[in-house]
Design a protein around this motif. Structure first.
Motif, PDB file in Angstrom:
ATOM      1  N   ARG A   1       0.717  -1.363  -0.081  1.00  0.00           N
ATOM      2  CA  ARG A   1       0.002  -0.052  -0.011  1.00  0.00           C
ATOM      3  C   ARG A   1       0.896   1.491  -0.111  1.00  0.00           C
ATOM      4  O   ARG A   1       0.138   2.267  -0.378  1.00  0.00           O
ATOM      5  CB  ARG A   1      -0.855   0.205   1.191  1.00  0.00           C
ATOM      6  N   SER A   2       2.215   1.212   0.079  1.00  0.00           N
ATOM      7  CA  SER A   2       2.960   2.236   0.452  1.00  0.00           C
ATOM      8  C   SER A   2       2.957   3.287  -0.797  1.00  0.00           C
ATOM      9  O   SER A   2       2.988   4.296  -0.750  1.00  0.00           O
ATOM     10  CB  SER A   2       4.396   2.100   1.042  1.00  0.00           C
ATOM     11  N   ALA A   3       3.262   2.556  -1.823  1.00  0.00           N
ATOM     12  CA  ALA A   3       3.307   3.497  -3.201  1.00  0.00           C
ATOM     13  C   ALA A   3       1.722   4.021  -3.455  1.00  0.00           C
ATOM     14  O   ALA A   3       1.752   5.200  -3.688  1.00  0.00           O
ATOM     15  CB  ALA A   3       3.356   2.442  -4.497  1.00  0.00           C
ATOM     16  N   ARG A   4       0.828   3.303  -3.143  1.00  0.00           N
ATOM     17  CA  ARG A   4      -0.535   3.936  -3.472  1.00  0.00           C
ATOM     18  C   ARG A   4      -0.772   4.970  -2.195  1.00  0.00           C
ATOM     19  O   ARG A   4      -1.425   5.934  -2.909  1.00  0.00           O
ATOM     20  CB  ARG A   4      -1.348   2.939  -3.415  1.00  0.00           C
ATOM     21  N   GLY A   5      -0.352   4.639  -1.263  1.00  0.00           N
ATOM     22  CA  GLY A   5      -0.639   5.523  -0.199  1.00  0.00           C
ATOM     23  C   GLY A   5      -0.019   7.070  -0.320  1.00  0.00           C
ATOM     24  O   GLY A   5      -0.493   8.004  -0.320  1.00  0.00           O
ATOM     25  N   LEU A   6       1.351   6.802  -0.843  1.00  0.00           N
ATOM     26  CA  LEU A   6       1.877   7.936  -1.049  1.00  0.00           C
ATOM     27  C   LEU A   6       1.532   8.931  -2.042  1.00  0.00           C
ATOM     28  O   LEU A   6       1.386  10.088  -1.872  1.00  0.00           O
ATOM     29  CB  LEU A   6       3.381   7.498  -1.601  1.00  0.00           C
ATOM     30  N   LEU A   7       1.112   8.083  -3.219  1.00  0.00           N
ATOM     31  CA  LEU A   7       0.138   8.787  -4.133  1.00  0.00           C
ATOM     32  C   LEU A   7      -1.064   9.774  -3.765  1.00  0.00           C
ATOM     33  O   LEU A   7      -1.300  10.690  -4.220  1.00  0.00           O
ATOM     34  CB  LEU A   7      -0.041   7.961  -5.280  1.00  0.00           C
ATOM     35  N   TRP A   8      -1.724   8.721  -3.110  1.00  0.00           N
ATOM     36  CA  TRP A   8      -3.018   9.116  -2.662  1.00  0.00           C
ATOM     37  C   TRP A   8      -2.858  10.515  -1.603  1.00  0.00           C
ATOM     38  O   TRP A   8      -3.485  11.500  -1.573  1.00  0.00           O
ATOM     39  CB  TRP A   8      -3.704   8.268  -1.891  1.00  0.00           C
ATOM     40  N   GLU A   9      -1.558  10.208  -0.496  1.00  0.00           N
ATOM     41  CA  GLU A   9      -1.445  11.320   0.221  1.00  0.00           C
ATOM     42  C   GLU A   9      -1.111  12.821  -0.769  1.00  0.00           C
ATOM     43  O   GLU A   9      -1.411  13.941  -0.146  1.00  0.00           O
ATOM     44  CB  GLU A   9      -0.337  11.068   1.321  1.00  0.00           C
ATOM     45  N   ARG A  10      -0.345  12.584  -1.581  1.00  0.00           N
ATOM     46  CA  ARG A  10       0.280  13.545  -2.328  1.00  0.00           C
ATOM     47  C   ARG A  10      -0.804  14.320  -2.943  1.00  0.00           C
ATOM     48  O   ARG A  10      -1.117  15.637  -3.284  1.00  0.00           O
ATOM     49  CB  ARG A  10       1.135  13.539  -3.378  1.00  0.00           C
ATOM     50  N   VAL A  11      -1.985  13.532  -3.502  1.00  0.00           N
ATOM     51  CA  VAL A  11      -3.087  14.108  -4.448  1.00  0.00           C
ATOM     52  C   VAL A  11      -3.832  14.930  -3.373  1.00  0.00           C
ATOM     53  O   VAL A  11      -4.264  15.895  -3.521  1.00  0.00           O
ATOM     54  CB  VAL A  11      -3.877  13.004  -5.141  1.00  0.00           C
ATOM     55  N   ARG A  12      -4.099  14.257  -2.081  1.00  0.00           N
ATOM     56  CA  ARG A  12      -4.689  14.835  -1.005  1.00  0.00           C
ATOM     57  C   ARG A  12      -4.135  16.242  -0.626  1.00  0.00           C
ATOM     58  O   ARG A  12      -5.025  17.229  -0.607  1.00  0.00           O
ATOM     59  CB  ARG A  12      -4.889  13.913   0.208  1.00  0.00           C
ATOM     60  N   SER A  13      -2.859  16.219  -0.379  1.00  0.00           N
ATOM     61  CA  SER A  13      -2.262  17.410  -0.083  1.00  0.00           C
ATOM     62  C   SER A  13      -2.484  18.342  -1.140  1.00  0.00           C
ATOM     63  O   SER A  13      -2.498  19.568  -0.741  1.00  0.00           O
ATOM     64  CB  SER A  13      -0.704  17.221   0.474  1.00  0.00           C
ATOM     65  N   TYR A  14      -2.357  18.012  -2.320  1.00  0.00           N
ATOM     66  CA  TYR A  14      -2.325  18.959  -3.577  1.00  0.00           C
ATOM     67  C   TYR A  14      -3.534  19.603  -3.286  1.00  0.00           C
ATOM     68  O   TYR A  14      -4.001  21.068  -3.464  1.00  0.00           O
ATOM     69  CB  TYR A  14      -2.297  18.342  -4.770  1.00  0.00           C
ATOM     70  N   PHE A  15      -4.728  18.728  -3.230  1.00  0.00           N
ATOM     71  CA  PHE A  15      -6.145  19.461  -3.228  1.00  0.00           C
ATOM     72  C   PHE A  15      -6.494  20.142  -2.081  1.00  0.00           C
ATOM     73  O   PHE A  15      -7.325  21.134  -2.166  1.00  0.00           O
ATOM     74  CB  PHE A  15      -7.023  18.238  -3.482  1.00  0.00           C
TER      75      PHE A  15
END
Lengths: 163, 196
Positions: A42-56
């Protein structure tokens, strides 16, 4: 419940059914392994998701929320209400397009070189001198048989087509 | 389930640390609750292998959901609710009939006053082998509906209070008592020959 006292006593004997010795330790080991592999997975997906969330979360900062919503709404309206693009209409109309014996597969390096050539040619022009022929030579010449392209694309300096 | 517990949750420190990403704290919670939850799942499924697999899924789900746990109930009722729901879902998928795969009965049963009582004197069970008794009890349990088996497991075998069971299942205490009544009546019929 007194009437069921005997049956409850019988059922309670099931408390003596126990897992094999060492079950908890074995279970802990396999659970940790599973947990680790899930975390890695999950770390790769989690990292991407976290970046998307922080961007938004930055974009959708309350301070900018109205501006963001307005821009998004205008963009959506623009896309929805926009008529068919002239380029497409032209492409669909045989009279406004021309058949090429060749069409270009655009190579980014060639585009950059063409832009550089174009700018050099402009420099010569400003100096009042004629540009050497190699500067003006078009680079993009990867034709494909029978392709139709809009006439409007034909006069772009950086995307010269050779017939 | 929505009532905040009156007493502080004894697991609060481990929960907080787990929520902050301390996997060792979550390991401690797993170690603490594995035996209890094992008993619950095992008595619902009557299959050791299914129990071990299901228990892995239960703790994995609890770990993933832990950040959303806000202490509206105790961790104990929360993890039990997850276990019961996942076990019931599993049983629906597995279907009604399955091969029993039973745990060993510990030697402590020989000294259990209830066992001594039911296997002594004029009791019809006096000649019954422990394993035969275990098999009959499990078969009787598996004949119950899943709702009835759940309350019998939680109340009679695991020793939970009516109020805790109602929180775990999200039903009233009256419903718990009613289910218990009907479950006991059915068990009495299934195990009638042991009572004569």
């Amino acid at each position: 419940m007194i009437e069921f006292d005997e049956i409850q006593k019988l059922i309670r004997l099931k408390r003596h059914e126990l897992p094999p010795e060492g079950f908890v330790d074995d279970f802990m080991t396999s659970f940790r392994e599973r947990q680790r592999s899930e975390m890695l997975h999950r770390s790769a997906r989690g990292l991407l998701w976290e970046r998307v969330r922080s961007y938004f979360s930055e974009v959708l900062n309350p301070k900018w929320a109205w501006a963001t919503v307005t821009v998004a709404a205008v963009a959506l309206l623009g896309i929805t209400l926009r008529p068919q693009t002239p380029g497409l209409q032209v492409a669909q109309n045989q009279q406004d397009s021309f058949e090429v014996t060749a069409f270009t597969a655009i190579d980014p390096d060639a585009v950059i070189a063409d832009v550089q050539n174009y700018l050099k040619a402009k420099e010569f022009e400003l100096d009042g001198a004629a540009a050497p022929p190699q500067v003006m030579r078009p680079r993009i010449v990867q034709p494909r048989q029978g392709e139709m392209i809009p006439a409007s694309l034909g006069n772009r300096p950086a995307f010269t087509i050779q017939h | 389930m929505s009532d905040r517990p009156r007493n502080p949750d004894p697991d609060q420190e481990l929960i907080t640390r787990s929520q902050e990403g301390d996997t060792r704290a979550f390991d401690d919670l797993v170690r603490k609750y594995t035996p209890k939850l094992y008993g619950m799942v095992y008595n619902m499924t009557s299959n050791r292998e299914d129990t071990a697999d299901l228990l892995q899924d239960i703790f994995a789900k609890a770990y993933r959901s832990l950040k959303r746990f806000q202490g509206m109930s105790t961790f104990y009722t929360w993890i039990y609710s997850i276990s019961v729901n996942m076990t019931l879902n599993f049983l629906k998928k597995r279907g009604r009939y399955t091969k029993l795969s039973l745990d060993d009965v510990d030697n402590g049963i020989q000294n259990d006053p209830d066992f001594i009582k039911v296997t002594s004197g004029d009791s019809p069970l006096r000649e019954v082998n422990i394993h035969e008794l275990q098999k009959r009890l499990n078969e009787a349990m598996m004949k119950l509906s899943e709702d009835h088996r759940t309350v019998v497991t939680l109340y009679d075998i695991q020793g939970l209070q009516h109020s805790d069971i109602s929180k775990i299942l999200g039903v009233s205490e009256g419903t718990v008592r009613s289910r218990l009544f009907y479950a006991h009546r059915q068990l009495q019929n299934y195990l009638e020959d042991f009572r004569k």
